[in-house]
Design a protein around this motif. Structure first.
Motif, PDB file in Angstrom:
ATOM      1  N   VAL A 111      -0.664   3.416  14.937  1.00 56.19           N
ATOM      2  CA  VAL A 111       0.255   3.752  13.846  1.00 56.19           C
ATOM      3  C   VAL A 111       1.085   2.530  13.502  1.00 56.19           C
ATOM      4  O   VAL A 111       1.603   1.847  14.395  1.00 56.19           O
ATOM      5  CB  VAL A 111       1.201   4.907  14.253  1.00 56.19           C
ATOM      6  CG1 VAL A 111       2.075   5.331  13.072  1.00 56.19           C
ATOM      7  CG2 VAL A 111       0.418   6.091  14.792  1.00 56.19           C
ATOM      8  N   LEU A 112       1.209   2.251  12.212  1.00 54.84           N
ATOM      9  CA  LEU A 112       1.993   1.110  11.756  1.00 54.84           C
ATOM     10  C   LEU A 112       3.050   1.581  10.762  1.00 54.84           C
ATOM     11  O   LEU A 112       2.746   2.300   9.813  1.00 54.84           O
ATOM     12  CB  LEU A 112       1.088   0.072  11.085  1.00 54.84           C
ATOM     13  CG  LEU A 112       1.771  -1.185  10.536  1.00 54.84           C
ATOM     14  CD1 LEU A 112       2.376  -2.009  11.672  1.00 54.84           C
ATOM     15  CD2 LEU A 112       0.784  -2.036   9.736  1.00 54.84           C
ATOM     16  N   PHE A 113       4.299   1.157  10.992  1.00 54.66           N
ATOM     17  CA  PHE A 113       5.402   1.444  10.077  1.00 54.66           C
ATOM     18  C   PHE A 113       5.879   0.133   9.470  1.00 54.66           C
ATOM     19  O   PHE A 113       6.034  -0.867  10.179  1.00 54.66           O
ATOM     20  CB  PHE A 113       6.577   2.095  10.809  1.00 54.66           C
ATOM     21  CG  PHE A 113       6.236   3.360  11.550  1.00 54.66           C
ATOM     22  CD1 PHE A 113       5.970   4.530  10.850  1.00 54.66           C
ATOM     23  CD2 PHE A 113       6.198   3.378  12.932  1.00 54.66           C
ATOM     24  CE1 PHE A 113       5.660   5.703  11.529  1.00 54.66           C
ATOM     25  CE2 PHE A 113       5.898   4.540  13.616  1.00 54.66           C
ATOM     26  CZ  PHE A 113       5.629   5.710  12.921  1.00 54.66           C
ATOM     27  N   GLY A 114       6.140   0.135   8.163  1.00 55.71           N
ATOM     28  CA  GLY A 114       6.632  -1.067   7.503  1.00 55.71           C
ATOM     29  C   GLY A 114       7.994  -0.860   6.872  1.00 55.71           C
ATOM     30  O   GLY A 114       8.503   0.261   6.798  1.00 55.71           O
ATOM     31  N   ASP A 115       8.594  -1.951   6.423  1.00 54.76           N
ATOM     32  CA  ASP A 115       9.844  -1.883   5.673  1.00 54.76           C
ATOM     33  C   ASP A 115       9.567  -1.324   4.277  1.00 54.76           C
ATOM     34  O   ASP A 115       8.416  -1.314   3.810  1.00 54.76           O
ATOM     35  CB  ASP A 115      10.469  -3.269   5.545  1.00 54.76           C
ATOM     36  CG  ASP A 115      10.907  -3.852   6.886  1.00 54.76           C
ATOM     37  OD1 ASP A 115      10.862  -3.117   7.894  1.00 54.76           O
ATOM     38  OD2 ASP A 115      11.290  -5.041   6.917  1.00 54.76           O
ATOM     39  N   ALA A 116      10.623  -0.884   3.608  1.00 53.83           N
ATOM     40  CA  ALA A 116      10.461  -0.325   2.263  1.00 53.83           C
ATOM     41  C   ALA A 116      11.703  -0.597   1.433  1.00 53.83           C
ATOM     42  O   ALA A 116      12.792  -0.886   1.964  1.00 53.83           O
ATOM     43  CB  ALA A 116      10.193   1.183   2.334  1.00 53.83           C
ATOM     44  N   LEU A 117      11.538  -0.499   0.127  1.00 50.77           N
ATOM     45  CA  LEU A 117      12.652  -0.637  -0.809  1.00 50.77           C
ATOM     46  C   LEU A 117      12.980   0.717  -1.414  1.00 50.77           C
ATOM     47  O   LEU A 117      12.088   1.528  -1.658  1.00 50.77           O
ATOM     48  CB  LEU A 117      12.289  -1.606  -1.938  1.00 50.77           C
ATOM     49  CG  LEU A 117      11.808  -3.002  -1.557  1.00 50.77           C
ATOM     50  CD1 LEU A 117      11.477  -3.793  -2.823  1.00 50.77           C
ATOM     51  CD2 LEU A 117      12.841  -3.740  -0.720  1.00 50.77           C
ATOM     52  N   LEU A 118      14.261   0.945  -1.661  1.00 51.72           N
ATOM     53  CA  LEU A 118      14.681   2.088  -2.461  1.00 51.72           C
ATOM     54  C   LEU A 118      14.961   1.574  -3.860  1.00 51.72           C
ATOM     55  O   LEU A 118      15.633   0.548  -4.032  1.00 51.72           O
ATOM     56  CB  LEU A 118      15.956   2.729  -1.889  1.00 51.72           C
ATOM     57  CG  LEU A 118      15.913   3.217  -0.437  1.00 51.72           C
ATOM     58  CD1 LEU A 118      17.209   3.965  -0.108  1.00 51.72           C
ATOM     59  CD2 LEU A 118      14.707   4.083  -0.170  1.00 51.72           C
TER      60      LEU A 118
END
Length: 279
Positions: A111-118
């Motif tokens: 499982v890979l989680f990344g950064d995100a923008l709002l």
């Protein structure tokens, strides 16, 4: 090893947003991407537009909610890496190639989680959400700190039966991550922005249904340990502090907008980390 990605998009009567979502997947370079749209019978306008203007695989059928639609898409997917992107979300330029390269070079990661923008309705940059690896106690006592638009799993995760529980209509993503943690899957984070989450007045996670389900879930899972919440939150915030989640960032990126749905428009801003409050 050549990694293929399958992106599932649950859809229902959001064609203007769906156009942006589709465009952000269609322009990904250097990676094989299969886009599956699970539409809950929005009507002929959406069906005709998707079939005439995209290469996405459209499946129109009744479902029991967003998470049921995603599970249906997972069952149809042929990729090595699976993920989902809601209609009002979009991938940033080059995001999926980065994901593919990460999985190629880290074969033991499930499982890979990344950064995100709002971002706002008009494509304005609002906030930078730096990811840290989630924990069961923080999710169940507070909230899910990773965004589904920047979450990617190997096909083997779904094949093990770790799918979304459709009895939850607003928090199944949180319950899903908890089940993956309980299964002791190998998880990793990628400290790069991969996707944009649009803050609208229809975000499911900010509804009364989501709050009611979260309260019921907490009662079912952590009724006797809610006194630990301040300690769990404090530990989580310290982890984010050490990871640099609270520092402002200068961000420049290309986004599709409702005003210009056919091309990415460059947006730049210095971003903080806070989630905007619901009005």
């Amino acid at each position: 090893m050549f990694v293929r990605l399958s992106v599932i998009t649950p859809s229902y009567k959001q064609l203007p947003w769906l156009k942006l979502c589709i465009a952000s997947i269609a322009d990904q370079q250097g990676v094989y991407v299969e886009h599956i749209i699970q539409d809950a019978q929005s009507g002929p306008e959406l069906e005709e537009w998707v079939l005439e203007n995209s290469k996405a695989h459209l499946h129109v059928e009744a479902d029991s909610g967003m998470y049921d639609a995603i599970n249906r898409g997972f069952a149809r997917a042929t990729g090595d890496i699976l993920c989902w992107l809601n209609s009002d979300e979009q991938y940033l330029e080059g995001a999926l190639a980065k994901v593919a390269r990460y999985f190629e070079s880290h074969p033991k990661v499930d499982v890979l989680f990344g950064d995100a923008l709002l971002i706002g309705n008009n494509g304005s940059l609002i906030s930078y959400r730096k990811v840290v690896t989630p924990s069961i106690s923080h999710i169940q006592l507070c909230h899910l700190n990773v965004l589904s638009c920047a979450t990617f799993v190997r096909r083997s995760v779904i094949e093990r039966g770790l799918t979304l529980d459709p009895r939850w209509k607003a928090i199944a993503d949180a319950a899903w991550v908890v089940e993956m943690l309980k299964a002791r899957l190998t998880m990793a984070t990628l400290s790069e922005p991969l996707a944009a989450f649009t803050i609208t007045d229809k975000n499911l996670g900010q509804t009364s249904l989501a709050f009611a389900e979260s309260a019921r879930w907490q009662q079912e899972t952590h009724a006797n340990t809610r006194w630990l919440r301040p300690f769990v939150v404090g530990q989580h915030r310290l982890t984010k502090l050490f990871k640099g989640a609270y520092w402002p960032r200068q961000i420049a990126t290309g986004l599709y907008t409702l005003a210009e749905p056919e091309r990415r428009t460059t947006r730049s801003a210095v971003l903080g980390f806070k989630w905007p409050r619901s009005k």
